[in-house]
Design a protein around this motif. Sequence first.
Motif, mmCIF file in Angstrom:
data_model
loop_
_atom_site.group_PDB
_atom_site.id
_atom_site.type_symbol
_atom_site.label_atom_id
_atom_site.label_comp_id
_atom_site.label_asym_id
_atom_site.label_seq_id
_atom_site.Cartn_x
_atom_site.Cartn_y
_atom_site.Cartn_z
ATOM 1 N N ARG A 197 41.185 -37.827 37.918
ATOM 2 C CA ARG A 197 39.762 -37.945 37.499
ATOM 3 C C ARG A 197 39.153 -36.564 37.132
ATOM 4 N NH1 ARG A 197 34.374 -38.240 38.902
ATOM 5 N NH2 ARG A 197 33.310 -40.558 38.291
ATOM 6 N N GLU A 198 39.657 -35.751 37.642
ATOM 7 C CA GLU A 198 39.133 -34.119 37.272
ATOM 8 C C GLU A 198 39.701 -33.792 35.981
ATOM 9 O OE1 GLU A 198 36.657 -32.108 38.702
ATOM 10 O OE2 GLU A 198 36.440 -34.322 39.768
ATOM 11 N N ARG A 199 40.878 -34.216 35.659
ATOM 12 C CA ARG A 199 41.433 -33.874 34.485
ATOM 13 C C ARG A 199 40.999 -34.578 33.476
ATOM 14 N NH1 ARG A 199 46.448 -35.251 36.120
ATOM 15 N NH2 ARG A 199 46.935 -37.040 34.310
ATOM 16 N N ILE A 200 40.519 -35.778 33.563
ATOM 17 C CA ILE A 200 39.914 -36.661 32.500
ATOM 18 C C ILE A 200 38.519 -35.807 32.113
ATOM 19 C CG2 ILE A 200 38.603 -38.911 31.969
ATOM 20 C CD1 ILE A 200 40.672 -40.141 33.818
ATOM 21 N N PHE A 223 36.925 -44.389 34.388
ATOM 22 C CA PHE A 223 35.630 -44.339 33.949
ATOM 23 C C PHE A 223 35.281 -45.629 32.739
ATOM 24 C CE2 PHE A 223 36.319 -39.850 34.569
ATOM 25 C CZ PHE A 223 35.234 -39.644 35.156
ATOM 26 N N PRO A 224 34.729 -46.726 33.600
ATOM 27 C CA PRO A 224 34.425 -48.153 32.819
ATOM 28 C C PRO A 224 34.126 -47.917 31.228
ATOM 29 C CG PRO A 224 32.814 -47.792 34.488
ATOM 30 C CD PRO A 224 33.645 -46.827 34.771
ATOM 31 N N SER A 225 33.349 -46.985 30.779
ATOM 32 C CA SER A 225 32.742 -46.716 29.715
ATOM 33 C C SER A 225 32.746 -45.212 29.074
ATOM 34 C CB SER A 225 31.451 -47.566 29.302
ATOM 35 O OG SER A 225 30.399 -46.636 30.089
ATOM 36 N N PRO A 269 21.389 -44.102 26.570
ATOM 37 C CA PRO A 269 20.263 -44.006 27.435
ATOM 38 C C PRO A 269 20.575 -43.549 28.670
ATOM 39 C CG PRO A 269 20.163 -45.984 25.835
ATOM 40 C CD PRO A 269 21.486 -45.468 25.806
ATOM 41 N N LEU A 270 21.617 -43.710 29.174
ATOM 42 C CA LEU A 270 21.997 -43.153 30.354
ATOM 43 C C LEU A 270 22.085 -41.675 30.678
ATOM 44 C CD1 LEU A 270 23.373 -43.960 33.408
ATOM 45 C CD2 LEU A 270 25.538 -43.709 32.225
ATOM 46 N N ILE A 271 22.432 -41.072 29.456
ATOM 47 C CA ILE A 271 22.458 -39.615 29.372
ATOM 48 C C ILE A 271 21.124 -39.144 29.002
ATOM 49 C CG2 ILE A 271 23.605 -37.674 28.572
ATOM 50 C CD1 ILE A 271 26.018 -39.440 27.584
ATOM 51 N N ASP A 316 28.236 -39.101 30.815
ATOM 52 C CA ASP A 316 27.191 -38.708 31.651
ATOM 53 C C ASP A 316 27.813 -37.754 32.783
ATOM 54 O OD1 ASP A 316 24.612 -39.363 32.769
ATOM 55 O OD2 ASP A 316 25.307 -40.188 34.384
ATOM 56 N N GLU A 317 29.059 -38.004 33.053
ATOM 57 C CA GLU A 317 29.626 -37.191 34.081
ATOM 58 C C GLU A 317 29.899 -35.641 33.572
ATOM 59 O OE1 GLU A 317 31.156 -36.017 37.837
ATOM 60 O OE2 GLU A 317 30.231 -37.582 37.368
ATOM 61 N N VAL A 318 30.107 -35.724 32.228
ATOM 62 C CA VAL A 318 30.497 -34.441 31.742
ATOM 63 C C VAL A 318 29.047 -33.663 31.641
ATOM 64 C CG1 VAL A 318 30.951 -33.322 29.500
ATOM 65 C CG2 VAL A 318 32.489 -34.929 30.358
ATOM 66 N N PHE A 319 28.002 -34.719 31.122
ATOM 67 C CA PHE A 319 26.806 -34.023 30.905
ATOM 68 C C PHE A 319 26.191 -33.246 32.352
ATOM 69 C CE2 PHE A 319 22.072 -34.183 31.764
ATOM 70 C CZ PHE A 319 21.616 -33.761 30.671
#
Length: 206
Positions: free
Chosen positions: A17-20, A56-58, A120-122, A64-67
């Motif tokens: 996950r961290e690599r992604i 990550f399903p989408s 919109p999530l971000i 959003d995680e990156v942000f």
Amino acid sequence: MAYRRTDAVVARLNETRERIVAAALKLVAQHGYDGAGIPAIAEEAGLSTGALYRYFPSKADLFDEVFRRASQREIDVCAAAAQTPGSARERLARVVQVFARRALKGRRLAYALLAEPVDPLIEADRLRYRIPYRDIFVGIIEDGIEAGDIAAQDAVLTASAIVGALNEALIGPLAPQARKTDQEQLIAGLALFCVQALGPMPARKS
């Protein structure tokens, strides 16, 4: 009996996950959200596209995680700058300079964090992540008021206005199509504007 993941399995899943996230952050910093496609991120992370979607399903969830990761990193740097020695005005100028200089150095990522059209999530997180920046400035302003270096005022209002001004002033220079600007002059001008937003130095009581 329910399946229980071993510590080794959990560690491997977390590492993947961290690599992604690291791969996505790298490509967003190079190309923005729009230019960082899921197939390219999967290839950078050494995974298939299908495997990536198991974490990550989408695309919106991943970005959003990156942000959030990238934004928190910048907040931490600004918070550290706010704790350095000096008067409230000096500390505020220092935070503004650090924020602007880092944005201009990593302009593609900074534009993605501040202004690039997003899901919109971000966008919702974009608004939430202004609050920690505001709170950094609130702390500096309140210290200045207590020390008698800044006139009594609504610290939250002033800090919110400074955050808004910083974002608005940097969007143009950070945009991919922006003309080359004198970065040091821009940084100095932003710091001066934000310090002047605090108002004149209060008259000292004799």
